[in-house]
Design a protein around this motif. Structure first.
Motif, PDB file in Angstrom:
ATOM      1  N   ALA A  72       0.819  -1.216   0.000  1.00  0.00           N
ATOM      2  CA  ALA A  72       0.000   0.000   0.000  1.00  0.00           C
ATOM      3  C   ALA A  72       0.851   1.263   0.000  1.00  0.00           C
ATOM      4  O   ALA A  72       0.489   2.279  -0.602  1.00  0.00           O
ATOM      5  N   ALA A  73       2.008   1.202   0.641  1.00  0.00           N
ATOM      6  CA  ALA A  73       2.883   2.380   0.693  1.00  0.00           C
ATOM      7  C   ALA A  73       3.778   2.479  -0.543  1.00  0.00           C
ATOM      8  O   ALA A  73       4.492   3.469  -0.715  1.00  0.00           O
ATOM      9  N   GLY A  74       3.721   1.438  -1.401  1.00  0.00           N
ATOM     10  CA  GLY A  74       4.546   1.451  -2.605  1.00  0.00           C
ATOM     11  C   GLY A  74       5.845   0.689  -2.446  1.00  0.00           C
ATOM     12  O   GLY A  74       6.668   0.634  -3.347  1.00  0.00           O
ATOM     13  N   ARG A  75       6.023   0.078  -1.276  1.00  0.00           N
ATOM     14  CA  ARG A  75       7.272  -0.640  -1.013  1.00  0.00           C
ATOM     15  C   ARG A  75       7.282  -1.946  -1.813  1.00  0.00           C
ATOM     16  O   ARG A  75       6.307  -2.702  -1.772  1.00  0.00           O
ATOM     17  N   PRO A  76       8.371  -2.202  -2.575  1.00  0.00           N
ATOM     18  CA  PRO A  76       8.392  -3.413  -3.416  1.00  0.00           C
ATOM     19  C   PRO A  76       8.594  -4.684  -2.597  1.00  0.00           C
ATOM     20  O   PRO A  76       9.320  -4.675  -1.602  1.00  0.00           O
ATOM     21  N   GLU A  77       7.925  -5.744  -3.032  1.00  0.00           N
ATOM     22  CA  GLU A  77       8.106  -7.056  -2.410  1.00  0.00           C
ATOM     23  C   GLU A  77       8.404  -8.061  -3.514  1.00  0.00           C
ATOM     24  O   GLU A  77       7.643  -8.189  -4.469  1.00  0.00           O
ATOM     25  N   TYR A  78       9.504  -8.781  -3.354  1.00  0.00           N
ATOM     26  CA  TYR A  78       9.931  -9.744  -4.358  1.00  0.00           C
ATOM     27  C   TYR A  78       8.898 -10.861  -4.513  1.00  0.00           C
ATOM     28  O   TYR A  78       8.427 -11.407  -3.526  1.00  0.00           O
ATOM     29  N   ILE A  79       8.548 -11.188  -5.741  1.00  0.00           N
ATOM     30  CA  ILE A  79       7.612 -12.288  -5.974  1.00  0.00           C
ATOM     31  C   ILE A  79       8.309 -13.470  -6.644  1.00  0.00           C
ATOM     32  O   ILE A  79       8.250 -14.587  -6.161  1.00  0.00           O
TER      33      ILE A  79
END
Lengths: 172, 250
Positions: free
Chosen positions: B103-110
């Protein structure tokens, strides 16, 4: 039995030694940075300039921003795509990228992130700066060019020359 | 009592609609568009930057005072950044990396799709990603020059649909609907119909230009080469028409 063990031990040392190569003495072809004598970090709007090497492009509203690597940005009025008109050169020593939101242009200048107000492009001016956020960047040689000497992060790189060197820490 | 409950329900509905409105209207703002080789990309209130091996995220909530809010090491060989709605696609010499954004735009590796070592920007729509692989001097040790079309419906498990080898030095690329443009350096550029990812068709191969990156939108193709900018009108895909060539003058 003991002799066999000693022999085996010596032999394995021999094998390990064979693995070891001293890469420090190998010379390769790579790129050496040429630093500009004076670093002028001022952002300036100048008249249109000759293209020497275009890199990235960015489109915002009717304008095209074409990056002249490490020198600045050609700003082109593309209101009529059949007759685009270069209107300014935005001089940003060390730039490689731009992105724009709401008339604020974000760019890298060596290790810094710079905010430039382009509400009035003819009078574009720096309004913000975040230091030390891109320690790896600055002006690198062209993509895929192999080895290069890691540039001094405190200096502006004007260009690169090919030369032989001991294997440097940097490569692309 | 009943009125009060109705009021409460009404309040919740109104609140929900306001919340959903504010999300929909959450200003993407007036953001420009870069080419496929870009290392900077703005989505919403975030600026994403590829810096060396790292993906850096800046908050632009205060536009004049960008703040570094996240930094992640992705891979030593990453080169390009493509924004895809709630996702970020990162092109590197050994593969494509997919991140989601919280929600804050922080990237999460998928996930990552690994391929042979080559140079490779990426563009995509929600279901298909297009990656060009290019072997040039210094760019690893492959003889691979091709377009790889990937199924990315499952972002956790990107799959190769098909590779196409009609290109000499495929570099930057641009996607507009079912049309894909591939810059092939001295070999000009290609315009392809990608409506069937398993059967991509070359519509045009236009020679005589040297181009490395492209932006395509609303029928207007902008191409950049080392010395020139070219523009084409492709609103009629059967007959793209060159509009201009620009060399910035003295």
């Amino acid at each position: 039995m003991k002799n066999t063990a000693i022999l085996c031990f010596l032999f394995s040392i021999l094998l390990f030694t064979a693995c070891y190569k001293n890469y420090d003495n190998i010379k390769v072809l790579g790129w050496v940075p040429i630093y500009s004598d004076s670093i002028d970090l001022d952002i300036k709007v100048e008249s249109p300039r000759t293209v020497t090497s275009l890199e990235r492009i960015y489109v915002f509203q009717q304008y095209i921003f074409a990056i002249e690597k490490a020198k600045g940005v050609h700003i082109i009025d593309n209101s009529n795509p059949e007759a685009p008109v270069p209107i300014h050169f935005l001089s940003i020593v060390g730039t490689t990228e731009v992105a724009i939101k709401d008339h604020y242009l974000y760019t890298d200048q060596l290790s810094e992130l710079v905010v430039i107000d382009i509400h009035n492009i003819a009078e574009a001016m720096e309004l913000g700066r975040l230091e030390g956020v891109f320690p790896n960047s600055g002006n690198l040689p062209d993509q895929n060019s192999g080895y290069f000497q890691c540039p001094d992060p405190g200096k502006a790189v004007e260009g690169w020359v090919r030369d032989s060197m001991f294997i440097p820490d940097c490569s692309i | 009592m009943k009125t009060m409950r109705n009021n409460a329900i009404c309040f919740v509905i109104v609140l929900m609609s306001i919340l959903s409105c504010s999300k929909d209207a959450s200003p993407a703002g007036n953001v420009g568009q870069g080419g496929s080789l870009a290392r900077f990309s703005i989505i919403g209130n975030n600026l994403y930057v590829i810096s060396g091996p790292n993906l850096k995220t800046f908050s632009l909530t205060d536009p004049l005072n960008p703040a570094l809010m996240d930094e992640q090491r992705v891979a030593f060989d990453i080169e390009t950044l493509f924004p895809l709605g709630e996702f970020l696609l990162i092109g590197g010499q050994s593969g494509m990396h997919i991140f989601s954004r919280d929600a804050a735009g922080r990237p999460e590796y998928i996930s990552a799709y690994q391929h042979v070592q080559a140079c490779d920007p990426v563009v995509a729509n929600d279901t298909v990603a297009f990656v060009t692989l290019r072997s040039v001097e210094g760019c690893r040790f492959t003889e691979t020059n091709q377009l790889e079309v990937l199924d990315i419906r499952d972002k956790r498990n990107p799959q190769l649909i098909k590779a196409y080898t009609d290109f000499e030095n495929p570099a930057g690329l641009a996607l507009d609907g079912n049309l894909l443009f591939i810059c092939d350096l001295e070999n000009g550029f290609f315009m392809l119909d990608v409506s069937k990812p398993s059967d991509v068709k070359i519509l045009h191969h236009i020679k005589g230009v040297n181009v490395h990156d492209a932006i395509a939108r609303n029928g207007l193709l902008l191409l950049v080469g080392p010395k020139k900018l070219y523009q084409y009108d492709y609103s009629n895909p059967a007959a793209p028409r060159q509009l201009s060539t620009l060399v910035v003058p003295d």
